[in-house]
Design a protein around this motif. Structure first.
Motif, PDB file in Angstrom:
ATOM      1  N   GLU A  42       0.816  -1.216   0.000  1.00 44.43           N
ATOM      2  CA  GLU A  42       0.000   0.000   0.000  1.00 44.43           C
ATOM      3  C   GLU A  42       0.854   1.273   0.000  1.00 44.43           C
ATOM      4  N   CYS A  43       2.021   1.203  -0.607  1.00 47.10           N
ATOM      5  CA  CYS A  43       3.029   2.260  -0.460  1.00 47.10           C
ATOM      6  C   CYS A  43       2.609   3.625  -1.006  1.00 47.10           C
ATOM      7  N   TYR A  44       1.609   3.673  -1.883  1.00 52.03           N
ATOM      8  CA  TYR A  44       1.197   4.941  -2.493  1.00 52.03           C
ATOM      9  C   TYR A  44      -0.122   5.454  -1.912  1.00 52.03           C
ATOM     10  N   ALA A  45      -0.521   4.918  -0.759  1.00 55.10           N
ATOM     11  CA  ALA A  45      -1.857   5.202  -0.241  1.00 55.10           C
ATOM     12  C   ALA A  45      -2.100   6.669   0.074  1.00 55.10           C
ATOM     13  N   GLU A  46      -1.054   7.437   0.381  1.00 52.99           N
ATOM     14  CA  GLU A  46      -1.231   8.855   0.704  1.00 52.99           C
ATOM     15  C   GLU A  46      -1.275   9.744  -0.542  1.00 52.99           C
ATOM     16  N   LEU A  47      -1.206   9.137  -1.722  1.00 52.93           N
ATOM     17  CA  LEU A  47      -1.163   9.922  -2.963  1.00 52.93           C
ATOM     18  C   LEU A  47      -2.355   9.576  -3.839  1.00 52.93           C
ATOM     19  N   ALA A  48      -3.540   9.940  -3.376  1.00 55.53           N
ATOM     20  CA  ALA A  48      -4.777   9.722  -4.134  1.00 55.53           C
ATOM     21  C   ALA A  48      -5.132  10.977  -4.919  1.00 55.53           C
ATOM     22  N   TRP A  49      -5.566  10.792  -6.169  1.00 58.32           N
ATOM     23  CA  TRP A  49      -5.860  11.933  -7.049  1.00 58.32           C
ATOM     24  C   TRP A  49      -7.323  12.022  -7.460  1.00 58.32           C
ATOM     25  N   ALA A  91      -4.255   7.032  -8.436  1.00 60.79           N
ATOM     26  CA  ALA A  91      -3.425   7.329  -7.273  1.00 60.79           C
ATOM     27  C   ALA A  91      -1.994   6.910  -7.590  1.00 60.79           C
ATOM     28  N   GLY A  92      -1.057   7.382  -6.778  1.00 70.73           N
ATOM     29  CA  GLY A  92       0.321   6.959  -6.943  1.00 70.73           C
ATOM     30  C   GLY A  92       1.200   7.978  -7.636  1.00 70.73           C
ATOM     31  N   LEU A  93       2.378   7.529  -8.040  1.00 74.40           N
ATOM     32  CA  LEU A  93       3.416   8.411  -8.569  1.00 74.40           C
ATOM     33  C   LEU A  93       3.548   8.371 -10.082  1.00 74.40           C
ATOM     34  N   TYR A  94       2.578   7.766 -10.790  1.00 74.07           N
ATOM     35  CA  TYR A  94       2.777   7.528 -12.216  1.00 74.07           C
ATOM     36  C   TYR A  94       1.521   7.831 -13.017  1.00 74.07           C
TER      37      TYR A  94
END
Length: 382
Positions: free
Chosen positions: A197-204, A318-321
Protein backbone atom coordinates in the motif's frame (compact mmCIF):
# COMPACT_ATOMS: atom_id res chain seq x y z
CA UNK A 1 20.06 -21.78 -6.54
CA UNK A 2 18.09 -19.46 -8.81
CA UNK A 3 20.83 -16.84 -8.75
CA UNK A 4 23.37 -19.43 -9.94
CA UNK A 5 21.22 -21.08 -12.60
CA UNK A 6 19.72 -17.96 -14.14
CA UNK A 7 16.22 -18.76 -12.85
CA UNK A 8 15.63 -15.05 -12.21
CA UNK A 9 14.77 -12.66 -15.03
CA UNK A 10 17.28 -10.02 -16.10
CA UNK A 11 17.00 -6.76 -14.18
CA UNK A 12 14.52 -4.92 -16.44
CA UNK A 13 15.96 -1.40 -16.23
CA UNK A 14 19.25 -2.63 -17.71
CA UNK A 15 17.43 -3.08 -21.03
CA UNK A 16 16.71 0.67 -21.19
CA UNK A 17 20.35 1.51 -22.03
CA UNK A 18 19.87 1.95 -25.82
CA UNK A 19 16.74 4.08 -25.38
CA UNK A 20 18.48 6.12 -22.70
CA UNK A 21 21.33 6.79 -25.10
CA UNK A 22 18.86 8.00 -27.74
CA UNK A 23 17.18 10.33 -25.22
CA UNK A 24 20.57 11.78 -24.27
CA UNK A 25 21.15 12.92 -27.84
CA UNK A 26 18.36 15.49 -27.52
CA UNK A 27 19.86 19.01 -27.59
CA UNK A 28 18.22 19.82 -24.25
CA UNK A 29 19.38 16.58 -22.63
CA UNK A 30 17.42 13.72 -21.13
CA UNK A 31 14.51 14.13 -18.72
CA UNK A 32 14.21 10.85 -16.84
CA UNK A 33 10.61 9.92 -16.04
CA UNK A 34 11.30 6.19 -15.98
CA UNK A 35 11.99 5.54 -12.29
CA UNK A 36 9.93 6.80 -9.36
CA UNK A 37 12.80 8.05 -7.25
CA UNK A 38 11.98 11.16 -5.20
CA UNK A 39 13.78 14.38 -6.15
CA UNK A 40 12.45 16.79 -3.52
CA UNK A 41 14.21 17.46 -0.20
CA UNK A 42 13.80 15.19 2.78
CA UNK A 43 11.68 17.23 5.23
CA UNK A 44 13.73 19.25 7.71
CA UNK A 45 11.83 17.86 10.70
CA UNK A 46 12.86 14.34 9.65
CA UNK A 47 16.48 15.29 9.01
CA UNK A 48 16.65 16.91 12.44
CA UNK A 49 15.37 13.70 14.04
CA UNK A 50 18.01 11.68 12.19
CA UNK A 51 20.81 13.98 13.34
CA UNK A 52 19.55 13.99 16.92
CA UNK A 53 19.73 10.18 16.95
CA UNK A 54 23.13 9.97 15.22
CA UNK A 55 24.97 8.94 18.39
CA UNK A 56 23.94 5.28 18.17
CA UNK A 57 26.84 3.07 19.30
CA UNK A 58 24.73 0.06 20.26
CA UNK A 59 22.73 -2.39 18.18
CA UNK A 60 19.15 -1.29 17.48
CA UNK A 61 16.21 -3.56 18.15
CA UNK A 62 14.96 -5.61 15.20
CA UNK A 63 11.37 -5.14 16.33
CA UNK A 64 11.80 -1.37 16.34
CA UNK A 65 11.47 1.01 19.25
CA UNK A 66 8.14 1.14 21.04
CA UNK A 67 7.96 4.82 20.04
CA UNK A 68 8.20 3.87 16.36
CA UNK A 69 5.66 1.08 16.60
CA UNK A 70 3.22 3.29 18.49
CA UNK A 71 3.73 5.98 15.83
CA UNK A 72 2.83 3.46 13.13
CA UNK A 73 -0.28 2.40 15.04
CA UNK A 74 -1.34 6.02 15.53
CA UNK A 75 -0.76 6.74 11.82
CA UNK A 76 -2.95 3.79 10.82
CA UNK A 77 -5.73 5.07 13.08
CA UNK A 78 -5.42 8.68 11.93
CA UNK A 79 -4.75 8.27 8.21
CA UNK A 80 -5.93 4.79 7.17
CA UNK A 81 -9.09 4.12 9.19
CA UNK A 82 -7.47 1.24 11.10
CA UNK A 83 -8.07 1.62 14.86
CA UNK A 84 -6.50 -0.35 17.69
CA UNK A 85 -3.51 -1.77 15.84
CA UNK A 86 -1.31 -3.57 18.37
CA UNK A 87 2.21 -2.03 18.31
CA UNK A 88 3.54 -5.58 18.70
CA UNK A 89 2.03 -6.27 15.27
CA UNK A 90 4.34 -3.74 13.62
CA UNK A 91 7.82 -4.47 12.24
CA UNK A 92 10.16 -1.95 10.54
CA UNK A 93 11.87 -3.13 7.34
CA UNK A 94 14.81 -2.02 5.22
CA UNK A 95 12.58 -0.39 2.63
CA UNK A 96 9.57 -2.27 1.33
CA UNK A 97 11.24 -3.93 -1.66
CA UNK A 98 13.32 -6.29 0.48
CA UNK A 99 10.19 -7.47 2.28
CA UNK A 100 8.38 -8.01 -1.02
CA UNK A 101 11.36 -9.99 -2.32
CA UNK A 102 11.85 -12.11 0.81
CA UNK A 103 8.36 -12.54 2.28
CA UNK A 104 7.73 -15.89 0.52
CA UNK A 105 11.04 -17.20 1.90
CA UNK A 106 10.37 -15.77 5.37
CA UNK A 107 6.99 -17.54 5.34
CA UNK A 108 8.68 -20.84 4.49
CA UNK A 109 7.19 -21.19 1.02
CA UNK A 110 8.85 -23.42 -1.53
CA UNK A 111 8.29 -25.94 -4.30
CA UNK A 112 4.63 -26.67 -4.90
CA UNK A 113 3.44 -23.39 -3.37
CA UNK A 114 1.82 -20.71 -5.52
CA UNK A 115 2.13 -16.95 -5.01
CA UNK A 116 -0.59 -14.89 -6.69
CA UNK A 117 0.18 -11.32 -7.73
CA UNK A 118 -1.56 -8.72 -9.90
CA UNK A 119 -1.46 -9.35 -13.65
CA UNK A 120 0.00 -5.86 -14.13
CA UNK A 121 2.56 -5.67 -11.37
CA UNK A 122 5.85 -4.52 -9.94
CA UNK A 123 8.25 -7.35 -10.96
CA UNK A 124 9.53 -8.06 -7.44
CA UNK A 125 6.40 -10.04 -6.52
CA UNK A 126 7.38 -12.54 -9.22
CA UNK A 127 11.04 -12.47 -8.22
CA UNK A 128 10.26 -13.07 -4.54
CA UNK A 129 8.32 -16.22 -5.35
CA UNK A 130 11.16 -17.51 -7.51
CA UNK A 131 13.75 -16.80 -4.82
CA UNK A 132 11.78 -19.05 -2.46
CA UNK A 133 11.41 -21.79 -5.06
CA UNK A 134 7.65 -21.16 -5.24
CA UNK A 135 5.59 -20.51 -8.38
CA UNK A 136 4.47 -16.95 -9.21
CA UNK A 137 1.09 -16.67 -10.92
CA UNK A 138 -0.41 -13.44 -12.32
CA UNK A 139 -4.06 -13.04 -11.40
CA UNK A 140 -6.66 -10.56 -12.60
CA UNK A 141 -9.15 -12.07 -10.15
CA UNK A 142 -7.34 -13.62 -7.16
CA UNK A 143 -10.62 -14.46 -5.40
CA UNK A 144 -11.66 -16.63 -8.33
CA UNK A 145 -8.31 -18.45 -8.44
CA UNK A 146 -8.39 -19.03 -4.69
CA UNK A 147 -11.71 -20.83 -5.15
CA UNK A 148 -10.22 -23.04 -7.88
CA UNK A 149 -6.77 -23.93 -6.52
CA UNK A 150 -5.52 -25.65 -3.38
CA UNK A 151 -1.84 -24.66 -3.72
CA UNK A 152 -2.00 -20.89 -3.15
CA UNK A 153 -0.13 -19.88 0.00
CA UNK A 154 0.39 -16.14 -0.54
CA UNK A 155 -1.65 -13.49 -2.33
CA UNK A 156 -0.05 -10.14 -3.13
CA UNK A 157 -2.36 -7.17 -3.57
CA UNK A 158 -1.08 -3.75 -4.64
CA UNK A 159 -3.34 -0.78 -4.09
CA UNK A 160 -2.71 1.89 -5.27
CA UNK A 161 -1.11 -0.11 -8.03
CA UNK A 162 2.34 0.28 -9.49
CA UNK A 163 2.47 0.94 -12.42
CA UNK A 164 -1.15 1.69 -13.33
CA UNK A 165 -2.47 3.64 -10.34
CA UNK A 166 -5.52 1.39 -9.90
CA UNK A 167 -7.21 1.31 -6.49
CA UNK A 168 -9.02 -1.59 -4.84
CA UNK A 169 -12.17 -0.70 -2.96
CA UNK A 170 -13.35 -2.19 0.33
CA UNK A 171 -15.54 -4.80 -1.35
CA UNK A 172 -12.76 -5.97 -3.67
CA UNK A 173 -10.32 -6.31 -0.77
CA UNK A 174 -12.91 -8.08 1.36
CA UNK A 175 -13.70 -10.56 -1.43
CA UNK A 176 -10.03 -11.60 -1.62
CA UNK A 177 -9.74 -11.92 2.17
CA UNK A 178 -12.88 -14.06 2.34
CA UNK A 179 -11.66 -16.24 -0.53
CA UNK A 180 -8.26 -16.72 1.13
CA UNK A 181 -9.90 -17.77 4.39
CA UNK A 182 -12.23 -20.15 2.57
CA UNK A 183 -9.23 -21.70 0.81
CA UNK A 184 -7.39 -22.07 4.12
CA UNK A 185 -10.40 -23.75 5.71
CA UNK A 186 -10.80 -26.08 2.72
CA UNK A 187 -7.15 -27.15 2.53
CA UNK A 188 -6.09 -26.88 6.15
CA UNK A 189 -3.12 -24.76 5.06
CA UNK A 190 -2.75 -21.04 5.84
CA UNK A 191 -3.11 -18.48 3.06
CA UNK A 192 -1.54 -15.08 3.69
CA UNK A 193 -2.90 -11.94 2.01
CA UNK A 194 -0.22 -9.23 1.83
CA UNK A 195 -1.18 -5.80 0.56
CA UNK A 196 1.49 -3.43 -0.75
CA UNK A 197 0.00 0.00 0.00
CA UNK A 198 3.03 2.26 -0.46
CA UNK A 199 1.20 4.94 -2.49
CA UNK A 200 -1.86 5.20 -0.24
CA UNK A 201 -1.23 8.86 0.70
CA UNK A 202 -1.16 9.92 -2.96
CA UNK A 203 -4.78 9.72 -4.13
CA UNK A 204 -5.86 11.93 -7.05
CA UNK A 205 -9.41 10.91 -7.97
CA UNK A 206 -12.65 10.44 -6.06
CA UNK A 207 -13.81 8.64 -4.03
CA UNK A 208 -10.24 8.02 -2.86
CA UNK A 209 -9.37 11.69 -2.25
CA UNK A 210 -12.26 12.24 0.15
CA UNK A 211 -12.61 8.74 1.58
CA UNK A 212 -9.00 7.62 1.54
CA UNK A 213 -7.48 4.56 -0.07
CA UNK A 214 -8.67 1.57 1.99
CA UNK A 215 -6.18 -0.74 3.66
CA UNK A 216 -6.40 -4.51 3.87
CA UNK A 217 -6.41 -3.90 7.65
CA UNK A 218 -9.54 -1.73 7.47
CA UNK A 219 -12.21 -3.23 9.77
CA UNK A 220 -14.65 -3.23 6.85
CA UNK A 221 -12.23 -5.58 5.09
CA UNK A 222 -11.07 -7.71 8.02
CA UNK A 223 -14.57 -8.08 9.50
CA UNK A 224 -12.93 -7.94 12.92
CA UNK A 225 -10.20 -10.53 12.27
CA UNK A 226 -6.69 -9.65 11.05
CA UNK A 227 -5.55 -13.28 10.91
CA UNK A 228 -3.44 -13.94 7.81
CA UNK A 229 -3.33 -10.27 6.77
CA UNK A 230 -0.30 -8.03 6.28
CA UNK A 231 -0.07 -4.43 5.09
CA UNK A 232 3.25 -3.19 3.70
CA UNK A 233 4.10 0.51 3.65
CA UNK A 234 7.06 2.70 2.72
CA UNK A 235 7.92 6.27 3.64
CA UNK A 236 9.94 6.72 0.44
CA UNK A 237 7.02 8.23 -1.45
CA UNK A 238 5.12 10.28 1.12
CA UNK A 239 8.19 11.64 2.92
CA UNK A 240 11.04 11.56 0.34
CA UNK A 241 12.88 8.94 2.39
CA UNK A 242 13.95 6.54 -0.37
CA UNK A 243 17.57 7.01 0.69
CA UNK A 244 16.73 6.08 4.29
CA UNK A 245 15.21 2.67 3.36
CA UNK A 246 12.36 3.30 5.79
CA UNK A 247 9.33 1.02 5.70
CA UNK A 248 7.28 -1.37 7.81
CA UNK A 249 4.89 -4.30 7.74
CA UNK A 250 1.89 -4.60 10.07
CA UNK A 251 -1.17 -6.75 10.62
CA UNK A 252 -1.57 -10.26 12.01
CA UNK A 253 0.37 -10.20 15.30
CA UNK A 254 1.41 -13.84 15.15
CA UNK A 255 2.63 -13.50 11.56
CA UNK A 256 4.59 -10.35 12.37
CA UNK A 257 6.21 -11.94 15.42
CA UNK A 258 7.16 -14.94 13.29
CA UNK A 259 8.79 -12.65 10.73
CA UNK A 260 10.56 -10.90 13.59
CA UNK A 261 12.17 -14.11 14.87
CA UNK A 262 13.58 -14.97 11.45
CA UNK A 263 14.81 -11.44 10.86
CA UNK A 264 16.61 -11.48 14.21
CA UNK A 265 18.63 -14.45 13.03
CA UNK A 266 19.38 -12.75 9.69
CA UNK A 267 20.33 -9.38 11.20
CA UNK A 268 17.71 -7.55 9.12
CA UNK A 269 17.60 -4.46 11.34
CA UNK A 270 16.61 -0.90 10.50
CA UNK A 271 19.34 1.46 11.82
CA UNK A 272 18.47 3.30 15.04
CA UNK A 273 18.73 6.83 13.53
CA UNK A 274 16.38 5.79 10.72
CA UNK A 275 13.90 4.42 13.25
CA UNK A 276 13.97 7.79 15.03
CA UNK A 277 13.42 9.62 11.75
CA UNK A 278 10.51 7.33 10.85
CA UNK A 279 8.87 7.99 14.21
CA UNK A 280 8.87 11.74 13.58
CA UNK A 281 7.87 11.44 9.92
CA UNK A 282 4.81 9.33 10.72
CA UNK A 283 3.66 11.88 13.29
CA UNK A 284 3.88 14.89 10.97
CA UNK A 285 1.12 15.12 8.35
CA UNK A 286 2.07 18.64 7.19
CA UNK A 287 5.07 17.62 5.09
CA UNK A 288 3.04 14.81 3.49
CA UNK A 289 0.34 17.28 2.45
CA UNK A 290 2.99 19.59 1.01
CA UNK A 291 4.53 16.78 -1.03
CA UNK A 292 1.11 15.70 -2.22
CA UNK A 293 0.51 19.23 -3.54
CA UNK A 294 3.81 19.10 -5.45
CA UNK A 295 2.94 15.82 -7.09
CA UNK A 296 -0.59 16.96 -7.91
CA UNK A 297 0.79 20.04 -9.66
CA UNK A 298 3.24 17.96 -11.70
CA UNK A 299 0.59 15.36 -12.47
CA UNK A 300 -1.80 17.97 -13.87
CA UNK A 301 0.95 19.43 -16.06
CA UNK A 302 2.28 16.10 -17.37
CA UNK A 303 -1.16 14.66 -18.00
CA UNK A 304 -2.15 17.76 -19.93
CA UNK A 305 1.04 17.60 -21.98
CA UNK A 306 0.58 13.90 -22.80
CA UNK A 307 -3.06 14.30 -23.76
CA UNK A 308 -2.33 17.33 -25.94
CA UNK A 309 0.34 15.25 -27.70
CA UNK A 310 -2.15 12.48 -28.53
CA UNK A 311 -1.74 10.12 -25.58
CA UNK A 312 -4.48 8.56 -23.45
CA UNK A 313 -3.99 8.24 -19.69
CA UNK A 314 -5.74 5.18 -18.25
CA UNK A 315 -6.56 4.55 -14.59
CA UNK A 316 -3.82 6.49 -12.70
CA UNK A 317 -6.23 7.21 -9.84
CA UNK A 318 -3.43 7.33 -7.27
CA UNK A 319 0.32 6.96 -6.94
CA UNK A 320 3.42 8.41 -8.57
CA UNK A 321 2.78 7.53 -12.22
CA UNK A 322 0.68 8.15 -15.29
CA UNK A 323 -0.28 4.99 -17.19
CA UNK A 324 -0.28 6.17 -20.79
CA UNK A 325 -0.62 4.91 -24.36
CA UNK A 326 -0.94 6.54 -27.78
CA UNK A 327 -4.52 7.17 -28.86
CA UNK A 328 -5.70 4.82 -31.60
CA UNK A 329 -4.74 1.21 -32.42
CA UNK A 330 -2.54 -0.53 -29.82
CA UNK A 331 1.16 0.21 -30.20
CA UNK A 332 3.99 -1.76 -28.64
CA UNK A 333 5.40 0.07 -25.63
CA UNK A 334 8.94 -0.02 -27.01
CA UNK A 335 7.81 1.92 -30.06
CA UNK A 336 6.29 4.51 -27.75
CA UNK A 337 9.55 4.58 -25.80
CA UNK A 338 11.45 5.35 -28.99
CA UNK A 339 8.98 8.11 -29.88
CA UNK A 340 9.36 9.79 -26.50
CA UNK A 341 13.12 9.25 -26.39
CA UNK A 342 13.29 11.27 -29.58
CA UNK A 343 12.01 14.15 -27.47
CA UNK A 344 14.62 13.43 -24.80
CA UNK A 345 11.98 11.91 -22.51
CA UNK A 346 12.73 8.58 -20.87
CA UNK A 347 9.81 6.50 -19.57
CA UNK A 348 9.32 2.83 -18.59
CA UNK A 349 7.70 0.27 -20.92
CA UNK A 350 4.59 -1.49 -19.68
CA UNK A 351 6.15 -4.82 -20.63
CA UNK A 352 8.30 -4.54 -17.48
CA UNK A 353 5.08 -5.13 -15.55
CA UNK A 354 3.62 -8.12 -17.37
CA UNK A 355 2.34 -9.24 -20.75
CA UNK A 356 -1.02 -7.57 -20.13
CA UNK A 357 0.72 -4.17 -20.03
CA UNK A 358 2.62 -4.31 -23.32
CA UNK A 359 0.78 -1.36 -24.93
CA UNK A 360 1.32 1.16 -22.12
CA UNK A 361 4.20 3.19 -20.74
CA UNK A 362 4.69 4.37 -17.17
CA UNK A 363 5.47 8.06 -16.75
CA UNK A 364 6.81 9.07 -13.33
CA UNK A 365 5.82 12.29 -11.58
CA UNK A 366 9.17 12.34 -9.78
CA UNK A 367 10.87 15.16 -11.65
CA UNK A 368 11.48 18.74 -10.60
CA UNK A 369 8.99 21.44 -11.57
CA UNK A 370 11.53 22.74 -14.09
CA UNK A 371 11.96 19.34 -15.73
CA UNK A 372 8.22 18.77 -15.81
CA UNK A 373 7.69 22.15 -17.50
CA UNK A 374 10.40 21.30 -20.04
CA UNK A 375 8.85 17.87 -20.69
CA UNK A 376 5.47 19.50 -21.33
CA UNK A 377 7.09 22.00 -23.69
CA UNK A 378 8.71 19.18 -25.67
CA UNK A 379 5.42 17.31 -25.87
CA UNK A 380 3.70 20.48 -27.09
CA UNK A 381 6.35 20.87 -29.77
CA UNK A 382 5.72 17.31 -30.89
Amino acid sequence: MGLLTGALPDFPWDSLAPVTQLARTHPGGVIDLSVGTPVDPTPEVVREALVAAANAPGYPTTHGTIALRESVAAWFARRRGVPDLDPDAVLPTLGSKELVAFLPSLLGLGAGDVVLHPAIAYPTYDVGARLAGATPLPADDPAELLAQRDDVRLVWLNSPGNPDGSVLGVEQLRDVVRAARAAAARTGRPVVVASDECYAELAWDEPWVSGGVPSVLDPRVTEGDRTGLLAVYSLSKQSNLAGYRAAFVAGDRDLVLGLLETRKHAGMIVPAPVQAAMTVALGDDAHVAEQRRRYRRRRVALRGGLEAAGYVVDRSHAGLYLWARPDGPPQDAWTTLQDLAGLGLLVAPGSFYGAAAAAHVRVALTATDEHVAEAVARLSGA
